[in-house]
Write a protein that holds these residues in place. Structure first.
Motif, PDB file in Angstrom:
ATOM      1  N   ASP A 280       0.823  -1.208   0.000  1.00  0.00           N
ATOM      2  CA  ASP A 280       0.000   0.000   0.000  1.00  0.00           C
ATOM      3  C   ASP A 280       0.859   1.261   0.000  1.00  0.00           C
ATOM      4  O   ASP A 280       0.558   2.232  -0.702  1.00  0.00           O
ATOM      5  CB  ASP A 280      -0.933   0.006   1.221  1.00  0.00           C
ATOM      6  N   LYS A 281       1.938   1.242   0.778  1.00  0.00           N
ATOM      7  CA  LYS A 281       2.797   2.430   0.900  1.00  0.00           C
ATOM      8  C   LYS A 281       3.383   2.835  -0.444  1.00  0.00           C
ATOM      9  O   LYS A 281       3.470   4.030  -0.762  1.00  0.00           O
ATOM     10  CB  LYS A 281       3.925   2.164   1.906  1.00  0.00           C
ATOM     11  N   TYR A 282       3.790   1.847  -1.241  1.00  0.00           N
ATOM     12  CA  TYR A 282       4.440   2.149  -2.512  1.00  0.00           C
ATOM     13  C   TYR A 282       3.524   1.908  -3.717  1.00  0.00           C
ATOM     14  O   TYR A 282       3.992   1.776  -4.845  1.00  0.00           O
ATOM     15  CB  TYR A 282       5.739   1.343  -2.638  1.00  0.00           C
ATOM     16  N   ASN A 283       2.221   1.867  -3.444  1.00  0.00           N
ATOM     17  CA  ASN A 283       1.211   1.756  -4.508  1.00  0.00           C
ATOM     18  C   ASN A 283       1.500   0.581  -5.446  1.00  0.00           C
ATOM     19  O   ASN A 283       1.512   0.720  -6.670  1.00  0.00           O
ATOM     20  CB  ASN A 283       1.137   3.068  -5.307  1.00  0.00           C
ATOM     21  N   LEU A 284       1.726  -0.574  -4.837  1.00  0.00           N
ATOM     22  CA  LEU A 284       1.953  -1.802  -5.602  1.00  0.00           C
ATOM     23  C   LEU A 284       0.807  -2.781  -5.344  1.00  0.00           C
ATOM     24  O   LEU A 284       1.005  -3.974  -5.134  1.00  0.00           O
ATOM     25  CB  LEU A 284       3.302  -2.413  -5.211  1.00  0.00           C
ATOM     26  N   THR A 285      -0.409  -2.237  -5.368  1.00  0.00           N
ATOM     27  CA  THR A 285      -1.594  -3.022  -4.993  1.00  0.00           C
ATOM     28  C   THR A 285      -1.911  -4.120  -6.002  1.00  0.00           C
ATOM     29  O   THR A 285      -2.735  -4.986  -5.728  1.00  0.00           O
ATOM     30  CB  THR A 285      -2.811  -2.090  -4.847  1.00  0.00           C
ATOM     31  N   GLU A 286      -1.270  -4.083  -7.182  1.00  0.00           N
ATOM     32  CA  GLU A 286      -1.488  -5.168  -8.143  1.00  0.00           C
ATOM     33  C   GLU A 286      -1.005  -6.512  -7.597  1.00  0.00           C
ATOM     34  O   GLU A 286      -1.387  -7.570  -8.102  1.00  0.00           O
ATOM     35  CB  GLU A 286      -0.787  -4.873  -9.479  1.00  0.00           C
ATOM     36  N   TYR A 287      -0.168  -6.464  -6.560  1.00  0.00           N
ATOM     37  CA  TYR A 287       0.335  -7.702  -5.955  1.00  0.00           C
ATOM     38  C   TYR A 287      -0.532  -8.199  -4.795  1.00  0.00           C
ATOM     39  O   TYR A 287      -0.293  -9.291  -4.274  1.00  0.00           O
ATOM     40  CB  TYR A 287       1.772  -7.511  -5.470  1.00  0.00           C
ATOM     41  N   ASN A 288      -1.531  -7.400  -4.371  1.00  0.00           N
ATOM     42  CA  ASN A 288      -2.334  -7.769  -3.194  1.00  0.00           C
ATOM     43  C   ASN A 288      -2.981  -9.137  -3.350  1.00  0.00           C
ATOM     44  O   ASN A 288      -2.871 -10.006  -2.472  1.00  0.00           O
ATOM     45  CB  ASN A 288      -3.409  -6.709  -2.924  1.00  0.00           C
ATOM     46  N   ASN A 289      -3.669  -9.340  -4.467  1.00  0.00           N
ATOM     47  CA  ASN A 289      -4.376 -10.616  -4.660  1.00  0.00           C
ATOM     48  C   ASN A 289      -3.430 -11.766  -4.970  1.00  0.00           C
ATOM     49  O   ASN A 289      -3.756 -12.922  -4.704  1.00  0.00           O
ATOM     50  CB  ASN A 289      -5.420 -10.480  -5.765  1.00  0.00           C
ATOM     51  N   VAL A 290      -2.259 -11.450  -5.536  1.00  0.00           N
ATOM     52  CA  VAL A 290      -1.255 -12.500  -5.765  1.00  0.00           C
ATOM     53  C   VAL A 290      -0.802 -13.058  -4.415  1.00  0.00           C
ATOM     54  O   VAL A 290      -0.729 -14.281  -4.219  1.00  0.00           O
ATOM     55  CB  VAL A 290      -0.045 -11.947  -6.550  1.00  0.00           C
ATOM     56  N   VAL A 291      -0.532 -12.153  -3.478  1.00  0.00           N
ATOM     57  CA  VAL A 291      -0.095 -12.559  -2.137  1.00  0.00           C
ATOM     58  C   VAL A 291      -1.220 -13.306  -1.423  1.00  0.00           C
ATOM     59  O   VAL A 291      -0.997 -14.347  -0.786  1.00  0.00           O
ATOM     60  CB  VAL A 291       0.359 -11.333  -1.318  1.00  0.00           C
ATOM     61  N   LEU A 292      -2.444 -12.773  -1.536  1.00  0.00           N
ATOM     62  CA  LEU A 292      -3.590 -13.410  -0.874  1.00  0.00           C
ATOM     63  C   LEU A 292      -3.828 -14.810  -1.428  1.00  0.00           C
ATOM     64  O   LEU A 292      -4.147 -15.746  -0.667  1.00  0.00           O
ATOM     65  CB  LEU A 292      -4.834 -12.534  -1.071  1.00  0.00           C
ATOM     66  N   ALA A 293      -3.658 -14.981  -2.738  1.00  0.00           N
ATOM     67  CA  ALA A 293      -3.829 -16.303  -3.352  1.00  0.00           C
ATOM     68  C   ALA A 293      -2.822 -17.304  -2.797  1.00  0.00           C
ATOM     69  O   ALA A 293      -3.150 -18.474  -2.548  1.00  0.00           O
ATOM     70  CB  ALA A 293      -3.673 -16.183  -4.869  1.00  0.00           C
ATOM     71  N   LEU A 294      -1.593 -16.853  -2.583  1.00  0.00           N
ATOM     72  CA  LEU A 294      -0.567 -17.734  -2.012  1.00  0.00           C
ATOM     73  C   LEU A 294      -0.911 -18.105  -0.576  1.00  0.00           C
ATOM     74  O   LEU A 294      -0.711 -19.253  -0.152  1.00  0.00           O
ATOM     75  CB  LEU A 294       0.792 -17.044  -2.068  1.00  0.00           C
ATOM     76  N   LYS A 295      -1.415 -17.158   0.171  1.00  0.00           N
ATOM     77  CA  LYS A 295      -1.770 -17.440   1.571  1.00  0.00           C
ATOM     78  C   LYS A 295      -2.927 -18.434   1.659  1.00  0.00           C
ATOM     79  O   LYS A 295      -2.935 -19.324   2.507  1.00  0.00           O
ATOM     80  CB  LYS A 295      -2.143 -16.141   2.290  1.00  0.00           C
ATOM     81  N   ARG A 296      -3.911 -18.271   0.786  1.00  0.00           N
ATOM     82  CA  ARG A 296      -5.115 -19.109   0.837  1.00  0.00           C
ATOM     83  C   ARG A 296      -4.934 -20.451   0.132  1.00  0.00           C
ATOM     84  O   ARG A 296      -5.675 -21.392   0.391  1.00  0.00           O
ATOM     85  CB  ARG A 296      -6.287 -18.391   0.158  1.00  0.00           C
ATOM     86  N   GLY A 297      -3.992 -20.487  -0.822  1.00  0.00           N
ATOM     87  CA  GLY A 297      -3.924 -21.655  -1.701  1.00  0.00           C
ATOM     88  C   GLY A 297      -5.027 -21.585  -2.730  1.00  0.00           C
ATOM     89  O   GLY A 297      -5.608 -22.606  -3.124  1.00  0.00           O
ATOM     90  N   ASP A 298      -5.345 -20.380  -3.190  1.00  0.00           N
ATOM     91  CA  ASP A 298      -6.484 -20.132  -4.078  1.00  0.00           C
ATOM     92  C   ASP A 298      -5.975 -19.899  -5.505  1.00  0.00           C
ATOM     93  O   ASP A 298      -5.578 -18.787  -5.875  1.00  0.00           O
ATOM     94  CB  ASP A 298      -7.249 -18.910  -3.566  1.00  0.00           C
ATOM     95  N   LEU A 299      -6.008 -20.940  -6.327  1.00  0.00           N
ATOM     96  CA  LEU A 299      -5.501 -20.870  -7.693  1.00  0.00           C
ATOM     97  C   LEU A 299      -6.342 -19.937  -8.552  1.00  0.00           C
ATOM     98  O   LEU A 299      -5.821 -19.190  -9.380  1.00  0.00           O
ATOM     99  CB  LEU A 299      -5.478 -22.271  -8.317  1.00  0.00           C
ATOM    100  N   ARG A 300      -7.663 -19.963  -8.342  1.00  0.00           N
ATOM    101  CA  ARG A 300      -8.550 -19.100  -9.124  1.00  0.00           C
ATOM    102  C   ARG A 300      -8.213 -17.623  -8.905  1.00  0.00           C
ATOM    103  O   ARG A 300      -8.167 -16.834  -9.853  1.00  0.00           O
ATOM    104  CB  ARG A 300     -10.004 -19.367  -8.735  1.00  0.00           C
TER     105      ARG A 300
END
Length: 415
Positions: A280-300
């Motif tokens: 959020d600090k460096y406006n790189l929010t395009e990675y938010n869901n990539v990180v969340l997918a890794l945490k959840r194990g959510d391929l979709r």
């Protein structure tokens, strides 16, 4: 639009510039000399006034050649004046060509000066030649001609690099010139040309990396780190980009963001997840869901994130790096199943039915059959993301009771 200027005022400004040029050379004042050569600097009102004076007083060359102090530098000053005039009139191709001529003449003088007093001025010339070439190419493209000046600027900077790649104090400027070359090669898409310069910097005994200015070391590590990303050499990319991040000034937030754009995919590939606060600090929010997918194990979710920001990731050259995170997502999903089973029945936690993995994937709206899942699990075991074996008759994967999900520990998943 340039304000009206009398011939007398124009003559005075031209003479004043020539005196300043002569004085800076005589006193070996590299910083002041560099300001006199900053053609593209929008903040230099004195150079803008000089350009207006040159366009008013059309015989400035005669003043140069009649000057006792400056006539010996006519090969530099005459084309510098022409470059200034052309730049002010927005004739960018003409400005570049004139400045390149002046720059070549400057190199000849620089070779003759024993000390490195003019190094800062030479670095400004290296910067200007790149900027003017980029702008000249835009002008050429706009009128349907082939952009070719940036390529020429690269050839010129290789010549400058050769001048600096020797023993003595001048060599500390070599890394700055290298970084200007990197910017040209990356813009032209000819990054393979970086190799010869990198070899010179990293293997030549005349260079000590730590003696270079911090600013140049950070830029160098950023570009070489990006090259390692393209080569999928993630440990090297991690080292170089982390170095750039560590030594980048905290005040240069735009530069930090540029470094993180490449460092984050590298960190993800070796199993290290960034905090949302950093994104959020460096406006790189395009990675938010990539990180969340890794945490959840959510391929979709991972695939959706890659599709949503596909253009941005492709432009950065990190799309394929992120796409390869799918295996880590599968690993985390199966690990979640393992943890749930362990809570229910610790004795059978290490036996996971493939059908259970199929159901978990369906819960994430991913339709796969047992055979497909078996193939994926085989790859995970092969790449050491899981330890175990198959009981094929019962369609069960039997996990190792010791460390069934090895950590990457900073090592990438093997290709």
């Amino acid at each position: 639009m340039a304000a009206y200027m009398s011939m007398g005022e124009a003559h005075r400004r031209i003479t004043e510039y020539l005196n300043r040029f002569s004085d800076t050379v005589s006193s070996q004042d590299g910083k002041s000399l560099s300001r006199l050569l900053s053609i593209s600097s929008s903040s230099s009102s004195s150079l803008q006034f000089l350009a207006d004076a040159l366009n008013t007083f059309q015989d400035a060359n005669r003043i140069i050649r009649q000057s006792e102090k400056c006539s010996q530098y006519a090969d530099i000053l005459v084309p510098v004046f022409r470059a200034l005039q052309s730049y002010r009139l927005r004739n960018l191709v003409d400005s570049y060509m004139a400045f390149e001529k002046a720059a070549n003449a400057f190199i000849q003088e620089f070779r003759n000066w024993e000390s490195a007093w003019a190094l800062e001025a030479l670095c400004v010339i290296a910067y200007e030649i790149r900027i003017l070439a980029e702008r000249a190419d835009k002008e050429l493209a706009s009128i349907g001609k082939t952009p070719e000046k940036l390529k020429g600027a690269g050839s010129f900077l290789m010549k400058v690099f050769g001048v600096l790649a020797g023993k003595g104090p001048k060599r500390v400027g070599a890394l700055y010139v290298t970084c200007q070359l990197f910017k040209i090669y990356f813009k032209l898409g000819t990054v393979h040309l970086c190799r010869s310069v990198i070899r010179s910097i990293e293997t030549a005994r005349i260079f000590e990396f730590e003696e270079f200015p911090v600013r140049d070391k950070v830029t160098y590590m950023y570009y070489t780190g990006r090259l390692e990303v393209y080569n999928e050499n993630f440990p090297a990319a991690d080292h170089k980009l982390s170095y750039a991040l560590t030594y980048c000034s905290p005040l240069k937030e735009a530069n930090i963001r540029m470094i993180l754009k490449y460092l984050i995919p590298v960190k993800l590939s070796i199993g290290i997840l960034p905090r949302n606060l950093l994104l959020d600090k460096y406006n790189l929010t395009e990675y938010n869901n990539v990180v969340l997918a890794l945490k959840r194990g959510d391929l979709r979710l991972l695939r959706h994130a890659l599709e949503e920001h596909e253009d941005r990731f492709l432009r950065s050259g990190v799309y394929l790096v992120l796409e390869k995170l799918e295996l880590q997502v599968y690993q985390r999903l199966i690990k979640k199943i393992y943890i749930i089973q362990k809570q229910k029945d610790p004795n059978k936690a290490h036996q996971i039915k493939l059908e259970v993995i199929v159901k978990a994937l369906k819960w994430f709206e991913m339709d796969m059959d047992v055979d497909e899942v078996e193939c994926i699990v085989s790859i995970l075991i092969y790449k050491n993301l899981m330890k175990g074996y198959f009981a094929h008759k019962s369609k069960v994967v039997v996990l190792s009771k010791q460390d069934p999900f090895p950590k990457l520990n900073g090592k990438p998943v093997t290709s």
